[in-house]
Design an enzyme around this catalytic site. Structure first.
Site, mmCIF file in Angstrom:
data_model
loop_
_atom_site.group_PDB
_atom_site.id
_atom_site.type_symbol
_atom_site.label_atom_id
_atom_site.label_comp_id
_atom_site.label_asym_id
_atom_site.label_seq_id
_atom_site.Cartn_x
_atom_site.Cartn_y
_atom_site.Cartn_z
ATOM 1 N N HIS A 77 0.638 -1.191 -0.187
ATOM 2 C CA HIS A 77 -0.101 -0.135 0.090
ATOM 3 C C HIS A 77 0.962 1.145 0.055
ATOM 4 O O HIS A 77 2.025 1.207 0.563
ATOM 5 C CB HIS A 77 -0.873 -0.072 1.383
ATOM 6 N N ASP A 108 -7.961 -5.468 0.356
ATOM 7 C CA ASP A 108 -8.542 -6.086 -1.116
ATOM 8 C C ASP A 108 -8.187 -7.498 -0.894
ATOM 9 O O ASP A 108 -8.791 -8.425 -1.767
ATOM 10 C CB ASP A 108 -7.942 -5.310 -2.358
#
Ligand code: CMC
Length: 429
Positions: free
Chosen positions: A306, A364
């Site tokens: 991320h 996700d």
């Protein structure tokens, strides 16, 4: 305390700039006068060191794995709140009282239907169109239907547009799904809560009774909460940039949807699930981990890493718990995809490459498995993300419009093309 400043020297000329402090988080150097004073720009593609705005909505500490909405930790909101409560919080800045919550739920509920003519838009798409393509088109089309809420200078119209968007997104998302699978549209049912209504619009058919499973509805609601806002990510920045020109809110949200579609952003859960299916079994994981680590191979472990979180994404922890609840409820505990996911997570968390680069599983990684278990095809995953993120986009858009510092967003560039040259007629080229 004296105001802090930073000094930059360009060609021997020193320029002093204010350093501004937020309530928490890194300070920022206000470089607004840099060009005027030095004739230079800053260069930061991908905005890795650049704050694009001032905001009071969401705070992330990526190193510590902290996510706060209006100061409240995401873990507490997901555990105790519901999605519409989080919507109220993001829009108005405070948690609602019981009376305010009841009134807000009612106001949202009153906008759940879409103009009947909207349904014709859907039939204009090919059946095999990706539902995100349908979302980009149909949400953009809302501005052609709701002219009474497109005057962005009127706070009342802005709030009506905001409520409309939050209320209509589930209806539009469900219509995109129903069109995709060739079933009739199901109208909203206003005595159901937000998540239950959405599940019903997706999975009910006119010929049968549909009973909402409360465990699944709660999981759906939690997925919405976890995706509600995430400060200045790519799609939110897109909404702000589109809105900075004075574009109407429906058009701005359509721009956000387009940006969210990409696999590095909202498309990641679809990509993560496809990757787990491609890996297929636990014994093939080392092969894929090796591919992810190979500098000459573009393959990446989807659902890992991320830009901001260099620690466990706090949303991923809650999502992991939700995944187990859903699979338990549906009797899918032995889902092979989950087995691959768990083992992949274990290996990646102990592998030097991932540790060194601080690549942790993101939300996700788990949301795809949960959404699949709930019955959604992978093509719908990003649509559900868009549905939930709409409140974040619209809260950030409202904040931007009300910001007295707001000007049209207009980045500059480092030009590396040809310098000026003279046109040469075709006969002489
Ligand atoms: N698998 C293997 N290596 C990776 C991965 C990954 N998933 N992510 C980053 N790296 C490596 C990358 O190769 C680079 O290595 P090096 O320094 O040797 O060149 C290093 O880690 C830093 O990567 P980066 O691309 O500079 O990092 P970024 O901040 O620009 O990218 C990211 C962040 C999320 C786009 C990226 O980690 C990624 O592509 N992840 C997979 C897609 C994904 O799961 N996206 C969902 C993001 S969360 C939801 C959302 O915000 O929408």
């Amino acid at each position: 305390m004296a105001n802090k400043s930073a000094v930059i020297t360009v060609d021997g000329k020193q320029v002093e700039m204010n350093v501004r402090s937020g309530s928490i988080g890194p300070e920022v150097i206000d470089i607004g006068s840099l060009y005027k004073n030095t004739g230079t720009f800053t260069y930061d593609p991908g905005f890795t060191s650049t704050a694009s705005c001032e905001s009071k909505i969401t705070y992330i500490d990526g190193d510590e794995g902290v996510l706060l909405h209006r100061g409240y930790p995401i873990e507490q909101l997901a555990e105790h709140g519901d999605f519409l409560e989080v919507c109220y919080l993001l829009l108005y800045g405070e948690l609602p009282t019981a009376a305010q919550k009841k009134d807000f739920d009612h106001r949202v509920t009153m906008h759940t239907m879409v103009h009947e003519q909207m349904s014709r838009f859907f039939t204009g798409f090919r059946r095999d169109a990706h539902p995100m393509a349908v979302m980009c088109g149909t949400v953009g089309a809302l501005s052609a239907f709701y002219h009474d809420s497109t005057d962005i200078t009127d706070p009342h119209q802005r709030m009506v547009a905001s409520l409309r968007m939050i209320a209509k997104m589930p209806t539009i998302a469900a219509m995109a799904y129903k069109y995709h699978i060739g079933q009739p549209f199901v109208y909203p049912k206003n005595d159901l809560d937000y998540a239950s209504n959405f599940l019903r619009m997706c999975f009910a058919v006119p010929c049968e009774e549909y009973v909402v499973n409360p465990v699944l509805a709660r999981a759906m609601d939690r997925i919405f909460i976890l995706h509600a806002d995430h400060e200045q990510n790519a799609s939110t920045s897109t909404v702000r940039l589109a809105g900075s020109s004075g574009a109407n809110p429906f058009a701005c949200i359509a721009a956000g949807i387009a940006c969210l579609w990409g696999p590095a952003h909202g498309g990641a859960n679809e990509a993560a699930l496809n990757m787990l299916a491609e890996i297929g079994s636990v014994d093939r994981i080392p092969e894929y981990v090796a591919k992810a680590k190979d500098k000459n191979d573009p393959f990446r472990l989807m659902g890992f890493g991320h830009r901001v979180y260099k620690n466990y994404d706090p949303r991923a922890k809650i999502m992991q718990k939700t995944t187990h609840e859903v699979l338990g409820e549906l009797g899918h505990r032995d889902d092979p995809l989950l087995e691959v996911a768990m083992e992949l997570e274990r290996i990646a968390l102990t592998d030097e490459y991932f540790i060194e680069k601080k690549l942790y599983p993101n939300i996700d990684f788990y949301s795809g498995i949960t959404l699949k278990a709930l019955g959604f095809p992978t093509t719908m995953f990003t649509v559900l993300f868009a549905l939930a993120r709409t409140v974040g986009w619209i809260a950030q858009w409202n904040e931007m419009i009300e910001d007295p510092q707001q000007r049209i967003g207009r980045p500059r560039q480092l030009y590396t093309g040809e310098p000026q040259r003279d046109y040469v007629p075709t006969s002489k080229r």
